[in-house]
Design a protein around this motif. Structure first.
Motif, PDB file in Angstrom:
ATOM      1  N   GLY A 119     -28.489  40.481  22.349  1.00 27.32           N
ATOM      2  CA  GLY A 119     -29.068  40.671  23.672  1.00 27.32           C
ATOM      3  C   GLY A 119     -28.260  39.931  24.704  1.00 27.32           C
ATOM      4  N   THR A 120     -28.895  39.644  25.824  1.00 27.71           N
ATOM      5  CA  THR A 120     -28.214  38.937  26.907  1.00 27.71           C
ATOM      6  C   THR A 120     -29.136  37.886  27.498  1.00 27.71           C
ATOM      7  N   LEU A 121     -28.536  36.851  28.021  1.00 28.42           N
ATOM      8  CA  LEU A 121     -29.225  35.835  28.810  1.00 28.42           C
ATOM      9  C   LEU A 121     -28.478  35.785  30.130  1.00 28.42           C
ATOM     10  N   GLY A 122     -29.018  36.465  31.144  1.00 28.83           N
ATOM     11  CA  GLY A 122     -28.240  36.647  32.363  1.00 28.83           C
ATOM     12  C   GLY A 122     -27.010  37.471  32.043  1.00 28.83           C
ATOM     13  N   THR A 123     -25.830  36.901  32.300  1.00 28.38           N
ATOM     14  CA  THR A 123     -24.577  37.603  31.993  1.00 28.38           C
ATOM     15  C   THR A 123     -23.992  37.189  30.644  1.00 28.38           C
ATOM     16  N   ALA A 124     -24.627  36.231  29.956  1.00 30.96           N
ATOM     17  CA  ALA A 124     -24.105  35.735  28.679  1.00 30.96           C
ATOM     18  C   ALA A 124     -24.588  36.617  27.527  1.00 30.96           C
ATOM     19  N   ALA A 125     -23.676  36.963  26.617  1.00 30.69           N
ATOM     20  CA  ALA A 125     -24.024  37.748  25.443  1.00 30.69           C
ATOM     21  C   ALA A 125     -24.642  36.847  24.383  1.00 30.69           C
ATOM     22  N   LEU A 126     -25.681  37.324  23.746  1.00 33.73           N
ATOM     23  CA  LEU A 126     -26.343  36.600  22.666  1.00 33.73           C
ATOM     24  C   LEU A 126     -26.119  37.331  21.348  1.00 33.73           C
ATOM     25  N   ARG A 127     -25.736  36.582  20.328  1.00 31.93           N
ATOM     26  CA  ARG A 127     -25.586  37.109  18.977  1.00 31.93           C
ATOM     27  C   ARG A 127     -25.867  35.977  18.007  1.00 31.93           C
ATOM     28  N   PRO A 128     -26.020  36.266  16.726  1.00 30.55           N
ATOM     29  CA  PRO A 128     -26.305  35.180  15.785  1.00 30.55           C
ATOM     30  C   PRO A 128     -25.281  34.049  15.887  1.00 30.55           C
ATOM     31  N   GLY A 129     -25.796  32.815  15.981  1.00 28.65           N
ATOM     32  CA  GLY A 129     -24.924  31.654  16.097  1.00 28.65           C
ATOM     33  C   GLY A 129     -24.653  31.216  17.518  1.00 28.65           C
ATOM     34  N   THR A 130     -25.180  31.941  18.517  1.00 26.96           N
ATOM     35  CA  THR A 130     -24.997  31.527  19.911  1.00 26.96           C
ATOM     36  C   THR A 130     -25.951  30.385  20.242  1.00 26.96           C
ATOM     37  N   ALA A 131     -25.425  29.341  20.861  1.00 31.64           N
ATOM     38  CA  ALA A 131     -26.225  28.204  21.322  1.00 31.64           C
ATOM     39  C   ALA A 131     -26.225  28.200  22.839  1.00 31.64           C
ATOM     40  N   VAL A 132     -27.382  27.892  23.432  1.00 36.27           N
ATOM     41  CA  VAL A 132     -27.517  27.895  24.885  1.00 36.27           C
ATOM     42  C   VAL A 132     -28.241  26.626  25.328  1.00 36.27           C
ATOM     43  N   TRP A 133     -27.684  25.964  26.343  1.00 38.06           N
ATOM     44  CA  TRP A 133     -28.402  24.873  27.002  1.00 38.06           C
ATOM     45  C   TRP A 133     -28.850  25.350  28.371  1.00 38.06           C
ATOM     46  N   LEU A 134     -30.159  25.188  28.645  1.00 36.72           N
ATOM     47  CA  LEU A 134     -30.740  25.519  29.937  1.00 36.72           C
ATOM     48  C   LEU A 134     -31.245  24.228  30.552  1.00 36.72           C
ATOM     49  N   GLY A 135     -30.582  23.756  31.611  1.00 39.32           N
ATOM     50  CA  GLY A 135     -31.012  22.536  32.265  1.00 39.32           C
ATOM     51  C   GLY A 135     -32.390  22.679  32.877  1.00 39.32           C
ATOM     52  N   SER A 136     -33.048  21.575  33.097  1.00 38.37           N
ATOM     53  CA  SER A 136     -34.406  21.556  33.628  1.00 38.37           C
ATOM     54  C   SER A 136     -34.539  22.435  34.868  1.00 38.37           C
ATOM     55  N   GLY A 137     -35.510  23.354  34.832  1.00 38.47           N
ATOM     56  CA  GLY A 137     -35.764  24.214  35.977  1.00 38.47           C
ATOM     57  C   GLY A 137     -34.856  25.417  36.092  1.00 38.47           C
TER      58      GLY A 137
ATOM     59  N   VAL B  67     -37.900  38.582  28.392  1.00 37.04           N
ATOM     60  CA  VAL B  67     -38.755  37.487  28.807  1.00 37.04           C
ATOM     61  C   VAL B  67     -38.042  36.715  29.915  1.00 37.04           C
ATOM     62  N   THR B  68     -38.794  36.317  30.934  1.00 33.34           N
ATOM     63  CA  THR B  68     -38.231  35.554  32.035  1.00 33.34           C
ATOM     64  C   THR B  68     -38.989  34.247  32.181  1.00 33.34           C
ATOM     65  N   GLY B  69     -38.352  33.280  32.799  1.00 34.51           N
ATOM     66  CA  GLY B  69     -39.008  31.995  33.003  1.00 34.51           C
ATOM     67  C   GLY B  69     -38.041  30.976  33.541  1.00 34.51           C
ATOM     68  N   ALA B  70     -38.410  29.712  33.426  1.00 33.14           N
ATOM     69  CA  ALA B  70     -37.563  28.598  33.839  1.00 33.14           C
ATOM     70  C   ALA B  70     -37.645  27.521  32.769  1.00 33.14           C
ATOM     71  N   ALA B  71     -36.526  26.885  32.489  1.00 36.34           N
ATOM     72  CA  ALA B  71     -36.486  25.840  31.470  1.00 36.34           C
ATOM     73  C   ALA B  71     -37.444  24.716  31.823  1.00 36.34           C
ATOM     74  N   GLU B  72     -38.214  24.287  30.834  1.00 36.98           N
ATOM     75  CA  GLU B  72     -39.246  23.292  31.069  1.00 36.98           C
ATOM     76  C   GLU B  72     -38.745  21.869  30.831  1.00 36.98           C
ATOM     77  N   ALA B  73     -39.571  20.912  31.268  1.00 36.84           N
ATOM     78  CA  ALA B  73     -39.352  19.479  31.019  1.00 36.84           C
ATOM     79  C   ALA B  73     -37.914  19.072  31.351  1.00 36.84           C
ATOM     80  N   ARG B  74     -37.227  18.393  30.406  1.00 35.96           N
ATOM     81  CA  ARG B  74     -35.860  17.919  30.653  1.00 35.96           C
ATOM     82  C   ARG B  74     -34.811  18.984  30.388  1.00 35.96           C
TER      83      ARG B  74
END
Length: 224
Positions: A67-85, A49-56
């Motif tokens: 999986g992956t978010l860009g170059t970041a590895a995702l596994r159980p317990g991973t937290a991600v902050w995506l700034g607006s846009g 899935v692709t997109g841009a972070a909404e609101a704030r």
């Protein structure tokens, strides 16, 4: 922004978002949650899935899968902050289960991208309850993973707006309006100054994931 009444929701039906991707809207404006919206994304292995972070901005937490978010590895317990846009491309290696919170309150979105693991979270405690802060530094929100042992704590309230999701265990949320059973998949909205208590009625720890605004300490609470 006026807070609504507390809300407790069980399992919510999902809709298709993209091939192999579904989304369940757990808490949003329809439930009086104007500052924080909570949804659950599920990606089949190989889907993306692709997109841009909404609101704030958006705070994500990986419940299961990889999986992956860009170059970041995702596994159980991973937290991600995506700034607006912030643009993102999330790809699932195995079935990926993500809890996402869109921040709609406060100042314009916090910048950038942050990735933290559960092990990197700062531990805070109140009584026998443990809170591991995943996202907070430099942000207007705090995301935390909470561990509640069997038993009931005294009724209390917070000064912030909060959404909570039950990850594991069973119990009861006690509110002035009444008591409601909670289980994995239950979502809870707690407006500021709402007296409440999460009771663990089982024999195993009750695990929850919470996001609140403005940022602060999840261990801070006021009686009654």
């Amino acid at each position: 922004m006026t807070a609504g009444e507390p809300v407790v929701r069980g399992q919510v039906a999902a809709r298709s978002l993209a091939p192999g991707v579904t989304v369940a809207e757990l808490l949003d404006d329809r439930h009086g949650c104007r500052g924080l919206h909570q949804r659950r994304l599920r990606l089949a292995g190989g889907a993306e899935v692709t997109g841009a972070a909404e609101a704030r901005g958006e705070a994500w937490y990986v419940i299961g899968g990889s999986g992956t978010l860009g170059t970041a590895a995702l596994r159980p317990g991973t937290a991600v902050w995506l700034g607006s846009g912030t643009d993102y491309r999330c790809a699932a290696a195995t079935e990926l289960d993500i809890l996402a919170c869109t921040v709609r309150a406060g100042a314009p979105g916090d910048p950038g991208l942050q990735v933290r693991t559960l092990e990197e979270g700062k531990v805070e405690r109140t009584g026998d309850r443990e809170f591991r802060v995943l996202l907070s530094e430099g942000l207007t929100i705090t995301q935390f993973a909470g561990l509640i042992p069997p038993g009931r704590a005294p009724e209390h309230h917070h000064t912030y707006d909060e959404v909570v999701h039950v990850l594991a265990g069973r119990g009861v949320v006690h509110l002035r309006a009444g008591d409601t059973p909670i289980a994995p998949g239950t979502s809870i909205y707690l407006p500021p100054y709402q007296p409440h208590c999460l009771e663990n009625t089982g024999s195993e720890p009750l695990r929850v994931l919470g996001v609140f605004h403005p940022a602060g300490s999840p261990a801070a609470k006021r009686a009654g």
